[in-house]
Design a protein around this motif. Structure first.
Motif, PDB file in Angstrom:
ATOM      1  N   GLY A 139      -4.928  26.246  23.241  1.00  0.00           N
ATOM      2  CA  GLY A 139      -4.063  25.721  23.798  1.00  0.00           C
ATOM      3  C   GLY A 139      -2.540  26.017  23.500  1.00  0.00           C
ATOM      4  N   LEU A 140      -2.323  27.348  22.983  1.00  0.00           N
ATOM      5  CA  LEU A 140      -0.964  27.754  22.573  1.00  0.00           C
ATOM      6  C   LEU A 140      -0.509  28.832  23.626  1.00  0.00           C
ATOM      7  CD1 LEU A 140      -1.659  27.969  18.676  1.00  0.00           C
ATOM      8  CD2 LEU A 140      -0.351  25.860  19.880  1.00  0.00           C
ATOM      9  N   GLY A 141       0.578  29.117  23.437  1.00  0.00           N
ATOM     10  CA  GLY A 141       0.992  30.154  24.391  1.00  0.00           C
ATOM     11  C   GLY A 141       0.503  31.569  23.828  1.00  0.00           C
ATOM     12  N   ALA A 142      -0.227  32.380  24.574  1.00  0.00           N
ATOM     13  CA  ALA A 142      -0.858  33.757  23.900  1.00  0.00           C
ATOM     14  C   ALA A 142       0.504  34.683  24.004  1.00  0.00           C
ATOM     15  CB  ALA A 142      -1.955  34.075  24.787  1.00  0.00           C
ATOM     16  N   VAL A 143       1.075  34.858  22.939  1.00  0.00           N
ATOM     17  CA  VAL A 143       2.233  35.761  22.820  1.00  0.00           C
ATOM     18  C   VAL A 143       2.248  36.722  21.514  1.00  0.00           C
ATOM     19  CG1 VAL A 143       4.776  35.993  22.858  1.00  0.00           C
ATOM     20  CG2 VAL A 143       3.542  34.134  24.240  1.00  0.00           C
ATOM     21  N   LEU A 144       2.552  37.924  21.826  1.00  0.00           N
ATOM     22  CA  LEU A 144       2.381  38.645  20.515  1.00  0.00           C
ATOM     23  C   LEU A 144       3.902  39.172  20.521  1.00  0.00           C
ATOM     24  CD1 LEU A 144      -0.596  40.757  21.270  1.00  0.00           C
ATOM     25  CD2 LEU A 144      -0.593  38.836  19.873  1.00  0.00           C
ATOM     26  N   ALA A 145       4.204  39.820  19.105  1.00  0.00           N
ATOM     27  CA  ALA A 145       5.400  40.437  18.570  1.00  0.00           C
ATOM     28  C   ALA A 145       4.812  41.796  18.443  1.00  0.00           C
ATOM     29  CB  ALA A 145       6.146  39.578  17.643  1.00  0.00           C
ATOM     30  N   VAL A 146       5.279  42.878  18.989  1.00  0.00           N
ATOM     31  CA  VAL A 146       4.856  44.152  18.699  1.00  0.00           C
ATOM     32  C   VAL A 146       5.930  44.847  18.195  1.00  0.00           C
ATOM     33  CG1 VAL A 146       3.659  46.185  19.887  1.00  0.00           C
ATOM     34  CG2 VAL A 146       3.166  43.791  20.905  1.00  0.00           C
ATOM     35  N   PRO A 191       2.023  50.874  18.236  1.00  0.00           N
ATOM     36  CA  PRO A 191       2.449  49.851  17.588  1.00  0.00           C
ATOM     37  C   PRO A 191       2.209  50.086  16.002  1.00  0.00           C
ATOM     38  CG  PRO A 191       1.141  48.946  19.483  1.00  0.00           C
ATOM     39  CD  PRO A 191       1.098  50.146  19.073  1.00  0.00           C
ATOM     40  N   THR A 192       2.978  49.600  15.359  1.00  0.00           N
ATOM     41  CA  THR A 192       2.669  49.562  13.693  1.00  0.00           C
ATOM     42  C   THR A 192       2.281  48.350  13.195  1.00  0.00           C
ATOM     43  OG1 THR A 192       5.063  49.371  12.982  1.00  0.00           O
ATOM     44  CG2 THR A 192       4.302  51.673  13.261  1.00  0.00           C
ATOM     45  N   ARG A 193       2.557  47.274  13.877  1.00  0.00           N
ATOM     46  CA  ARG A 193       2.495  45.765  13.437  1.00  0.00           C
ATOM     47  C   ARG A 193       2.531  44.941  14.601  1.00  0.00           C
ATOM     48  NH1 ARG A 193       6.086  41.895   9.796  1.00  0.00           N
ATOM     49  NH2 ARG A 193       4.515  40.210   9.233  1.00  0.00           N
ATOM     50  N   VAL A 194       1.579  44.042  14.540  1.00  0.00           N
ATOM     51  CA  VAL A 194       1.417  43.204  15.800  1.00  0.00           C
ATOM     52  C   VAL A 194       1.135  41.561  15.114  1.00  0.00           C
ATOM     53  CG1 VAL A 194      -0.031  42.485  17.823  1.00  0.00           C
ATOM     54  CG2 VAL A 194       0.455  44.818  17.223  1.00  0.00           C
ATOM     55  N   VAL A 196      -4.253  42.117  14.617  1.00  0.00           N
ATOM     56  CA  VAL A 196      -3.353  41.332  14.828  1.00  0.00           C
ATOM     57  C   VAL A 196      -3.181  40.084  13.802  1.00  0.00           C
ATOM     58  CG1 VAL A 196      -2.570  39.507  16.515  1.00  0.00           C
ATOM     59  CG2 VAL A 196      -3.491  41.436  17.465  1.00  0.00           C
ATOM     60  N   GLU A 197      -2.031  39.888  13.347  1.00  0.00           N
ATOM     61  CA  GLU A 197      -1.822  38.974  12.195  1.00  0.00           C
ATOM     62  C   GLU A 197      -1.126  37.587  12.828  1.00  0.00           C
ATOM     63  OE1 GLU A 197       1.296  40.291   9.780  1.00  0.00           O
ATOM     64  OE2 GLU A 197       0.722  42.559  10.077  1.00  0.00           O
ATOM     65  N   LEU A 198      -1.685  36.274  11.983  1.00  0.00           N
ATOM     66  CA  LEU A 198      -1.221  35.045  12.442  1.00  0.00           C
ATOM     67  C   LEU A 198       0.447  35.030  11.863  1.00  0.00           C
ATOM     68  CD1 LEU A 198      -4.078  32.978  11.340  1.00  0.00           C
ATOM     69  CD2 LEU A 198      -3.440  33.696  13.687  1.00  0.00           C
ATOM     70  N   ALA A 199       1.181  34.166  12.514  1.00  0.00           N
ATOM     71  CA  ALA A 199       2.643  34.099  12.210  1.00  0.00           C
ATOM     72  C   ALA A 199       2.703  33.284  10.916  1.00  0.00           C
ATOM     73  CB  ALA A 199       3.438  33.523  13.379  1.00  0.00           C
ATOM     74  N   ARG A 200       3.917  33.575  10.244  1.00  0.00           N
ATOM     75  CA  ARG A 200       4.258  32.631   9.048  1.00  0.00           C
ATOM     76  C   ARG A 200       5.458  32.192   9.335  1.00  0.00           C
ATOM     77  NH1 ARG A 200       0.366  33.346   5.231  1.00  0.00           N
ATOM     78  NH2 ARG A 200      -0.905  35.115   5.505  1.00  0.00           N
ATOM     79  N   PRO A 201       5.651  30.629   8.898  1.00  0.00           N
ATOM     80  CA  PRO A 201       6.798  30.268   9.020  1.00  0.00           C
ATOM     81  C   PRO A 201       7.931  30.814   8.038  1.00  0.00           C
ATOM     82  CG  PRO A 201       5.182  28.514   8.704  1.00  0.00           C
ATOM     83  CD  PRO A 201       4.664  29.958   8.513  1.00  0.00           C
ATOM     84  N   GLY A 202       9.178  30.935   8.694  1.00  0.00           N
ATOM     85  CA  GLY A 202      10.394  31.485   7.882  1.00  0.00           C
ATOM     86  C   GLY A 202      10.403  33.064   8.046  1.00  0.00           C
ATOM     87  N   GLU A 203       9.388  33.744   8.539  1.00  0.00           N
ATOM     88  CA  GLU A 203       9.556  35.080   8.795  1.00  0.00           C
ATOM     89  C   GLU A 203      10.189  35.532  10.119  1.00  0.00           C
ATOM     90  OE1 GLU A 203       6.347  37.812   8.483  1.00  0.00           O
ATOM     91  OE2 GLU A 203       5.510  36.733   6.420  1.00  0.00           O
ATOM     92  N   ASP A 204      10.939  36.458  10.008  1.00  0.00           N
ATOM     93  CA  ASP A 204      11.887  37.120  11.157  1.00  0.00           C
ATOM     94  C   ASP A 204      11.049  38.019  12.040  1.00  0.00           C
ATOM     95  OD1 ASP A 204      13.989  37.657  13.026  1.00  0.00           O
ATOM     96  OD2 ASP A 204      15.197  38.572  11.649  1.00  0.00           O
ATOM     97  N   TYR A 205      10.752  37.699  13.373  1.00  0.00           N
ATOM     98  CA  TYR A 205       9.985  38.433  14.277  1.00  0.00           C
ATOM     99  C   TYR A 205      11.120  39.160  15.243  1.00  0.00           C
ATOM    100  CZ  TYR A 205       6.320  36.615  11.560  1.00  0.00           C
ATOM    101  OH  TYR A 205       5.283  36.008  10.672  1.00  0.00           O
ATOM    102  N   ALA A 206      12.246  38.861  15.029  1.00  0.00           N
ATOM    103  CA  ALA A 206      13.145  39.019  16.243  1.00  0.00           C
ATOM    104  C   ALA A 206      13.062  40.430  16.551  1.00  0.00           C
ATOM    105  CB  ALA A 206      14.638  38.736  15.740  1.00  0.00           C
ATOM    106  N   VAL A 219       8.479  41.122  22.418  1.00  0.00           N
ATOM    107  CA  VAL A 219       7.690  39.922  22.820  1.00  0.00           C
ATOM    108  C   VAL A 219       6.791  40.211  24.005  1.00  0.00           C
ATOM    109  CG1 VAL A 219       7.712  37.588  23.769  1.00  0.00           C
ATOM    110  CG2 VAL A 219       9.350  38.397  22.095  1.00  0.00           C
ATOM    111  N   VAL A 220       5.259  40.033  23.859  1.00  0.00           N
ATOM    112  CA  VAL A 220       4.525  40.510  24.932  1.00  0.00           C
ATOM    113  C   VAL A 220       3.586  39.307  25.065  1.00  0.00           C
ATOM    114  CG1 VAL A 220       2.413  42.124  25.520  1.00  0.00           C
ATOM    115  CG2 VAL A 220       4.414  43.059  24.081  1.00  0.00           C
ATOM    116  N   PRO A 221       3.481  38.770  26.271  1.00  0.00           N
ATOM    117  CA  PRO A 221       2.688  37.754  26.691  1.00  0.00           C
ATOM    118  C   PRO A 221       1.438  38.371  27.138  1.00  0.00           C
ATOM    119  CG  PRO A 221       4.882  37.282  27.880  1.00  0.00           C
ATOM    120  CD  PRO A 221       4.732  38.692  27.338  1.00  0.00           C
ATOM    121  N   VAL A 222       0.154  37.762  26.757  1.00  0.00           N
ATOM    122  CA  VAL A 222      -1.048  38.195  27.106  1.00  0.00           C
ATOM    123  C   VAL A 222      -1.728  37.496  28.065  1.00  0.00           C
ATOM    124  CG1 VAL A 222      -3.392  39.103  26.225  1.00  0.00           C
ATOM    125  CG2 VAL A 222      -1.225  39.440  24.848  1.00  0.00           C
ATOM    126  N   ARG A 223      -2.238  38.003  29.318  1.00  0.00           N
ATOM    127  CA  ARG A 223      -2.613  37.072  30.252  1.00  0.00           C
ATOM    128  C   ARG A 223      -3.964  36.533  30.004  1.00  0.00           C
ATOM    129  NH1 ARG A 223      -5.930  36.447  34.356  1.00  0.00           N
ATOM    130  NH2 ARG A 223      -5.164  35.440  36.228  1.00  0.00           N
TER     131      ARG A 223
END
Length: 296
Positions: free
Chosen positions: A147-154, A167-170, A193-203, A207-211
């Motif tokens: 139930g979360l948005g399926a979105v990657l930072a590539v 890609p070198t990191r996702v 694919v890694e899980l996100a960590r609070p405080g890290e900058d993924y800017a 941003v790639v939404p996955v259908r």
């Protein structure tokens, strides 16, 4: 006696002020009030309030929740569409979030940052909850099974078209490490694919939404997962009503056909205007009259 021109102008202005004050400040308001007291219009002028046994239970024009003391939906009642203002007329309005709002702000207690769900995650969470409540699939494009948005930072070097071919990191942006066990997709273009960590900058990531593999037309209709512009819409679509029929019928110990008959009594405004709609309050009251819930 002929007054000076400047005085005539001021007297004309005073007369106009007096006439307009009487007409617009007294006559017009009284006329509108009197029209609202005409038989057949009185209820609408007072807000289309619905009274049962001398107690006001709601308005035909304002949506409301049908939940228990714990905040959970009551299974014997049809549920309204979501409200960004918790069905409070004083807080009427939209969320002001658009279709590009797909990345959550993860909570970071150390930095004093509160978590904020994106519009995409709100839609995904609602779809999952509505599906579970009504026994249908809550799967939706661009949503994870949780139930979360399926979105990657590539991350990686970008091509001329803005994509990242190698890609070198996702990172799964809306899935927090320590909260989610594993990302919704194990790898992307051969990169783990890694899980996100609070405080890290993924800017710097793309941003790639996955259908995903959810059907193009989900079982849970759009009005079940999105609020109206006012947040107070009292109606739901026939499609949203249809997926709730089985649940309501089971909770009341009646056949689904009996519930469907009550739904068919509603429709377009005046029988031909606009799209078909189901007024949730009127439908629930009709259910209570015809098939009250058995206590015990």
């Amino acid at each position: 006696m002929r007054y000076p021109s400047w005085l005539r102008v001021h007297l004309a202005a005073v007369r106009a002020l007096l006439v307009l004050t009487v007409v617009l400040g007294l006559v017009y308001p009284l006329a509108v009030y009197a029209a609202g007291r005409l038989p057949g219009l009185e209820s609408r002028a007072d807000g289309s309030l619905v009274t049962i046994g001398g107690r006001t239970v709601g308005s035909e024009l304002i949506g409301q929740s049908f939940t228990g003391p714990d905040g959970r939906p009551l299974r014997q009642y049809f549920q309204s569409r979501p409200s960004s203002g918790e069905y409070d007329p004083a807080a009427s309005g939209a969320s002001n979030l658009g279709p590009e709002n797909v990345v959550d702000t993860l909570p970071d207690p150390k930095a004093g940052v509160e978590g904020v769900q994106s519009l995409l995650t709100q839609v995904c969470a609602r779809s999952k909850a509505v599906g579970e409540l009504n026994g249908v699939s809550g799967a939706r494009p661009f949503c994870t099974r949780g139930g979360l948005g399926a979105v990657l930072a590539v991350f990686g070097s970008r091509a001329a078209d803005g994509t990242v071919p190698h890609p070198t990191r996702v990172v799964s942006l809306n899935e927090e490490a320590g909260v989610v066990k594993a990302p919704f997709v194990a790898s992307y273009k051969g990169v783990r694919v890694e899980l996100a960590r609070p405080g890290e900058d993924y800017a710097k990531g793309l941003v790639v939404p996955v259908r995903g593999d959810a059907p193009a037309e989900p079982a849970v209709p759009p009005d079940a997962v999105t609020a109206s512009g006012s947040g107070l819409d009292p109606d739901i679509s026939p499609a949203y009503a249809a997926i709730q029929v089985k649940r309501v019928a089971q909770a009341r110990g009646i056949a689904p056909a009996q519930v469907e008959r009550l739904i068919r009594r509603q429709g377009r405004a005046l029988g031909f205007m606009g799209e078909p709609a189901v007024n949730v309050l009127k439908l629930n009251l009709a259910l209570d009259r015809a098939y009250p819930v058995r206590q015990g």
